[in-house]
Enzyme design. Structure first.
Site, mmCIF file in Angstrom:
data_model
loop_
_atom_site.group_PDB
_atom_site.id
_atom_site.type_symbol
_atom_site.label_atom_id
_atom_site.label_comp_id
_atom_site.label_asym_id
_atom_site.label_seq_id
_atom_site.Cartn_x
_atom_site.Cartn_y
_atom_site.Cartn_z
ATOM 1 N N CYS A 92 0.782 -1.541 0.187
ATOM 2 C CA CYS A 92 -0.079 -0.006 0.572
ATOM 3 C C CYS A 92 0.835 1.299 -0.214
ATOM 4 O O CYS A 92 1.960 1.307 0.348
ATOM 5 C CB CYS A 92 -0.697 0.169 1.399
ATOM 6 S SG CYS A 92 -2.104 -1.196 1.459
ATOM 7 N N GLY A 118 1.397 -0.307 -5.307
ATOM 8 C CA GLY A 118 -0.359 -0.793 -4.828
ATOM 9 C C GLY A 118 -1.116 -0.367 -6.637
ATOM 10 O O GLY A 118 -1.588 0.719 -6.782
ATOM 11 N N ASN A 194 -0.915 1.867 4.999
ATOM 12 C CA ASN A 194 -0.400 1.269 4.419
ATOM 13 C C ASN A 194 1.014 0.226 6.037
ATOM 14 O O ASN A 194 0.987 0.329 6.918
ATOM 15 C CB ASN A 194 1.470 1.794 4.122
ATOM 16 C CG ASN A 194 2.344 0.845 3.339
ATOM 17 O OD1 ASN A 194 3.271 2.062 3.534
ATOM 18 N ND2 ASN A 194 2.408 -0.009 3.257
ATOM 19 N N GLY A 195 0.879 -1.156 5.908
ATOM 20 C CA GLY A 195 1.314 -2.397 6.754
ATOM 21 C C GLY A 195 0.959 -3.190 6.903
ATOM 22 O O GLY A 195 0.308 -3.618 6.373
ATOM 23 N N TYR A 338 13.697 -1.829 -3.214
ATOM 24 C CA TYR A 338 13.069 -2.405 -4.336
ATOM 25 C C TYR A 338 12.276 -1.373 -4.484
ATOM 26 O O TYR A 338 11.506 -0.939 -5.237
ATOM 27 C CB TYR A 338 12.754 -4.081 -4.265
ATOM 28 C CG TYR A 338 11.754 -4.269 -5.045
ATOM 29 C CD1 TYR A 338 12.047 -4.044 -6.648
ATOM 30 C CD2 TYR A 338 10.389 -4.589 -5.271
ATOM 31 C CE1 TYR A 338 11.027 -4.548 -7.753
ATOM 32 C CE2 TYR A 338 9.491 -4.589 -6.336
ATOM 33 C CZ TYR A 338 9.727 -4.388 -6.967
ATOM 34 O OH TYR A 338 8.852 -4.907 -8.070
#
Ligand code: SF4
Length: 554
Positions: A92, A118, A194-195, A338
């Site tokens: 996310c 995402g 996010n997580g 990345y």
């Protein structure tokens, strides 16, 4: 006097919060307005209250959160695949903007900048000062918000937004696309996350046993239920109480009618930064600085691990509080390997520079002296390959061209589909590769399926004589439990075989990974503040969902 005392208490709290540096160098904690003294009454005295663990108040009332949007399942028997299918996927990206008349429009632009985090769904919720307005959809940001009519109802000067991936195997479902909007006793609340919570299943099970009904399979909904069932007041205390029950990774933005909250977990696994937009002075929160850049917002600082920042749209006052006692910082090192865009600054380090250093270190510890050229696997291998080439003195060439127009390929998610996806995405340049001994630099190897296809492409279609793979990160041996979609440990090729085994599997002449020591060396004395559990299996927060899953199944 009371306001001044509260401000200095907050500032002092902020300074206690992180012993490593002065954390608010360019950020002032505004004295609360009289109308906000509830914070002083309810929270500052309780600053110890905020920073101490305390039990969640028992709640017996039934909670059914009306989440929007409602479930609208799409056919889960197909999947969108790409050459990135064999990469870990960040699940996310989040954005929050307050104090700008074009908040929703800016939010959609910021989500564009975070699209790499995402691609399965996107959504925005805005506030006009009294009501929340929501628009979510499946697909890319450009698809969800292609019609100006979708953004038009998102009026107001505050908004939050979200882009998401689903977890592996989860069906694409509109019900899981955030931000979620929920009604609770005192109004409406939207959240974007996010997580990943490692104790999601037991939290959900405990809530369900008290009568909560869930509308999605997302762990984020648990947070809303915890807030709704809390007996604390005001909302900030409810959020704090909810977050104290969470274990794992969370960078969150919440929106109410007139406030925006930004929260980061005590370890700071996932990034979350704050900026200020020119010329409106709007406050912006985003997963990466690249989103700030796109909407002309200047970087102010990170939201610190364990911190909650509250911005009130009525006076644009900003309050910063300690969410809970500071734990050891464990920022995700894979953001640098990345996930993050190279033009972002993540956890205080420019991403392009980290990747360049990974590549240069790799060249020093695993050179390929007989090679003729160095090429990257685009796009994520670019800066590491540049670092490798310059450190080794070999010429850097663009031997693989990435198609940016394929997007996600609608094909069956089987092995043949994956092969086709790689060919559609990457094309070898024969004029550069033919007859050459080539160093190919990639950021990581997950299952190894894409790497073997790339080696094949470079040798057969490209005509290369030799391929020497150099991977600018250590072997991935463990799954991630903190918001990154990695395959199970059994599927990770470096978990199944040693480096020589991997080399034979992907069919190259030589293979070397960056050592863990060199990876850590790039961050020098900050290395201990990074999570590198997917390379070490040294998990800062123990994963617990699996155990619970087994218990449930029994
Ligand atoms: Fe990042 Fe790996 Fe840690 Fe997950 S396990 S947070 S991917 S470093």
């Amino acid at each position: 006097m009371a306001a001044t005392a509260a401000a200095s208490a907050a500032a002092s709290l902020a300074c206690r919060h992180d012993g490593h540096h002065s954390i608010f160098p360019s950020f002032s904690v505004h004295p609360p307005e009289p109308s906000r003294l509830f914070l002083s009454k309810a929270l500052p005295k309780p600053y110890p209250f905020l920073c101490d663990n305390y039990p969640i108040a028992a709640s017996s009332h039934r909670c059914m959160l009306p989440l929007t949007p409602h479930a609208a399942l799409v056919d889960p028997s197909h999947a969108f695949l790409s050459a990135d299918e064999d990469k870990p996927r960040d699940e996310c990206g989040v954005v929050g903007i307050i104090g700008d008349p074009d908040a929703a429009q800016l939010c959609s632009l910021a989500l564009h900048a975070l699209q790499h985090r995402g691609q399965e769904g996107a959504g925005i919720v805005s506030s006009d000062g009294s009501s929340l307005h929501s628009a979510t959809g499946l697909g890319l940001v450009s698809e969800v918000f292609s019609d100006p009519g979708t953004l038009a109802p998102l009026v107001g000067e505050a908004s939050i937004g979200h882009v998401r991936y689903s977890t592996a195997g989860a069906a694409s479902s509109l019900a899981n696309v955030q931000p979620f909007v929920a009604g609770y006793r005192f109004g409406k609340l939207a959240v974007a996350h996010n997580g990943n919570l490692v104790n999601y299943r037991n939290l959900r099970s405990a809530l369900e046993s008290k009568g909560s009904i869930f509308n999605s399979s997302s762990d984020t909904e648990v947070i809303l239920h915890l807030i709704a069932t809390s007996s604390s007041r005001p909302l900030l205390a409810r959020i704090v109480e909810a977050c104290e029950a969470l274990e794992g990774a969370y960078s969150l933005v919440f929106l109410t009618a007139n406030k925006l909250f930004a929260v980061r977990d005590p370890h700071g696994f996932r990034p979350l930064v704050m900026g200020r937009r020119r010329p409106t002075g709007a406050i912006v929160f985003a997963s990466e600085t690249c989103a700030l850049d796109l909407i002309n917002a200047a970087f102010v600082r990170e939201v610190n691990p364990g911190e909650v920042v509250v911005v009130d749209s009525r006076d644009m006052s900003i309050t910063s509080l300690c969410l809970m006692p500071s734990k050891s910082r464990k920022a995700c090192v894979f953001e640098h390997v990345y996930f993050a865009l190279p033009n972002s600054v993540v956890f205080g380090h420019p991403v392009h520079s980290s990747r360049y250093s990974f590549g240069a270190a790799l060249a020093r510890e695993s050179p390929a002296p007989s090679a003729d050229i160095v090429i990257p696997v685009p796009d994520s291998g670019f800066f590491a390959a540049l670092g490798f080439a310059e450190a080794s003195g070999l010429p850097f060439r663009q031997g693989l061209i990435r198609s940016h127009y394929v997007g996600r390929t609608f094909i069956e998610p089987d092995k043949e589909g994956r092969n086709l996806a790689v060919k559609l995405k990457l094309a070898p340049v024969r004029g550069i590769l033919e007859g050459k001994s080539v160093v190919v630099v990639d950021d990581s190897i997950v299952r190894g399926t894409t790497s073997s296809k790339i080696v094949q492409l470079i040798k057969t279609a490209g005509g290369a004589r030799e391929v020497h793979m150099r991977i600018a990160s250590p072997p991935i041996v463990g799954s991630c439990y903190y918001g990154v979609d990695t395959p199970s440990s059994e599927e990770l090729i470096s978990n199944r075989m040693d480096v020589e085994g991997v080399r034979q599997e992907i069919g190259c002449e030589s293979l070397a990974f960056l050592s863990l020591e060199s990876l850590r060396g790039v961050f020098a004395d900050e290395a201990h503040m990074f999570c590198d559990a997917c390379f070490t299996r040294d998990y800062p927060v123990p994963p617990r969902n699996q155990e619970i899953e087994q218990l449930v199944e029994v």
